[in-house]
Design an enzyme around this catalytic site. Structure first.
Site, PDB file in Angstrom:
ATOM      1  N   SER A   1      37.387  44.155  41.311  1.00 61.23           N
ATOM      2  CA  SER A   1      38.332  44.404  42.405  1.00 61.23           C
ATOM      3  C   SER A   1      38.886  43.055  42.821  1.00 61.23           C
ATOM      4  O   SER A   1      38.212  42.265  43.493  1.00 61.23           O
ATOM      5  CB  SER A   1      37.622  45.081  43.584  1.00 61.23           C
ATOM      6  OG  SER A   1      37.132  46.341  43.210  1.00 61.23           O
TER       7      SER A   1
ATOM      8  N   LYS B   1      43.438  49.972  43.570  1.00 66.53           N
ATOM      9  CA  LYS B   1      42.042  49.851  43.997  1.00 66.53           C
ATOM     10  C   LYS B   1      41.958  49.504  45.478  1.00 66.53           C
ATOM     11  O   LYS B   1      41.093  50.010  46.205  1.00 66.53           O
ATOM     12  CB  LYS B   1      41.318  48.791  43.168  1.00 66.53           C
ATOM     13  CG  LYS B   1      39.861  48.555  43.581  1.00 66.53           C
ATOM     14  CD  LYS B   1      39.022  49.837  43.500  1.00 66.53           C
ATOM     15  CE  LYS B   1      37.602  49.643  44.025  1.00 66.53           C
ATOM     16  NZ  LYS B   1      36.747  48.842  43.140  1.00 66.53           N
TER      17      LYS B   1
ATOM     18  N   LYS C   1      35.919  41.951  51.338  1.00 66.57           N
ATOM     19  CA  LYS C   1      36.923  41.314  50.478  1.00 66.57           C
ATOM     20  C   LYS C   1      38.051  42.286  50.143  1.00 66.57           C
ATOM     21  O   LYS C   1      39.235  41.960  50.282  1.00 66.57           O
ATOM     22  CB  LYS C   1      36.254  40.828  49.199  1.00 66.57           C
ATOM     23  CG  LYS C   1      37.218  40.377  48.108  1.00 66.57           C
ATOM     24  CD  LYS C   1      36.594  40.483  46.713  1.00 66.57           C
ATOM     25  CE  LYS C   1      36.256  41.901  46.341  1.00 66.57           C
ATOM     26  NZ  LYS C   1      35.825  42.066  44.934  1.00 66.57           N
TER      27      LYS C   1
END
Length: 322
Positions: free
Chosen positions: A108, A182, A250
């Protein structure tokens, strides 16, 4: 579009390289080994590769060396900085990748970095696909991951035999679009986890049997994949990670922290729910629980409601605020 190789991907001929053998990466590499592919691994801590070596994987000494002995290299690492280091920097994959080689980043990561890697790969006569995944450790183990493919459509299609061993790929657009998909996925799952956490805490405070609550609502509008994957884990205080909570910070940050110097104002999106989810996952990290699975978000809601918990995690053997 001309595919990277004139022949199909087959286990007896196609050489696979792999970087990133944590919870997800190890399970995914195992799937490819089980499908009969030759898999070589680069690991900064070689001892972590022992299990995969016992299953037939080989070990090399650098990312550049891995690229030299591979036709297709997968990366599944922690942060965009790790992707950059392993792909673009000295002794990285692009330094050793042969013309026509392919890099598939399942981390990711950031859409801009995916576009940079794609351009750098094409400049060397290679290809790059950003293909982050969703489904956690269970999806990785069972080969049921949702895979978001970004890059050249022909290359993504050509890679389909490998993706089929891991789950189901959906081509979502040009380079960077896989990563954008994503991030959107994480925004959605973050909201689901918040709702599930609060629903469980409320149900328990109201005097309901929480397992009965989940059974009652799972077939209705409140049911979700988040509930199927994480509901029982939350109830049992099983916070073993399929994906680390710190990585959720994140991922959500790449969605809500887009206002940078020179940023195109048309790309700025106001995401109040995602911002709140990021704050709550950040609280997990601040509590020392960043290595818990994302289902540990319920611990933050329980803390806010003043509940002292007995945690089922292996890290702690006593009652504590978890």
């Amino acid at each position: 579009m001309e595919t990277p190789y004139p022949i199909s991907i087959v286990p007896t001929k196609t050489r696979i390289g792999w970087i990133g053998i944590g919870v997800m990466g190890a399970a995914m590499a195992t799937r490819l080994l089980a499908a009969g592919y030759s898999v070589a691994i680069y690991a900064r801590s070689p001892s972590k590769a022992l299990d995969l070596q016992s299953k037939g994987a080989s070990l090399v000494n650098s990312a550049s060396e891995l690229a030299q002995v591979s036709d297709i290299v997968f990366t599944m690492v922690g942060h965009p900085s790790d992707v950059r280091q392993n792909v673009l920097e000295k002794n990285g994959l692009l330094q050793g990748l042969n013309p026509g080689g392919v890099i598939v980043d399942t981390t990711s990561s950031h859409p801009d970095l995916a576009r940079e890697i794609f351009a750098a790969a094409r400049a060397k006569g290679c290809w790059a696909v950003d293909a982050p995944v969703s489904g956690g450790d269970i999806g990785a183990r069972d080969g049921k991951l949702a895979i978001f493919g970004g890059g050249d459509a022909g290359v993504v299609k050509w890679l389909s035999p490998l993706f089929e061993a891991l789950g189901k790929v959906t081509y979502v657009g040009e380079a960077g679009c896989g990563q954008s998909c994503k991030i959107a996925n994480q925004i959605a799952i973050g909201g689901n986890l918040m709702g599930l956490s609060e629903g469980l805490v409320f149900a328990e405070r109201a005097g309901l049997d929480v397992k009965q609550f989940v059974e009652a609502v799972r077939g209705g509008a409140a049911g979700s994949m988040a509930m199927e994957l994480f509901g029982e884990r939350m109830i049992e205080r099983d916070f073993r990670p399929g994906g680390f909570a710190e990585y959720m910070v994140k991922d959500l940050g790449m969605g809500v922290d887009v206002v940078e110097e020179g940023e195109d104002v048309e790309r700025i999106v106001v995401l109040p729910g995602a911002a709140l989810a990021k704050q709550l996952f950040s609280a997990m990290v601040a509590n020392g629980d960043g290595k818990f699975g994302t289902q540990g978000l319920i611990s933050v809601v329980q803390r806010l409601n003043g509940k002292l918990l007995g945690c089922g995690c292996a890290r702690v053997r006593r009652r504590h605020w978890c």
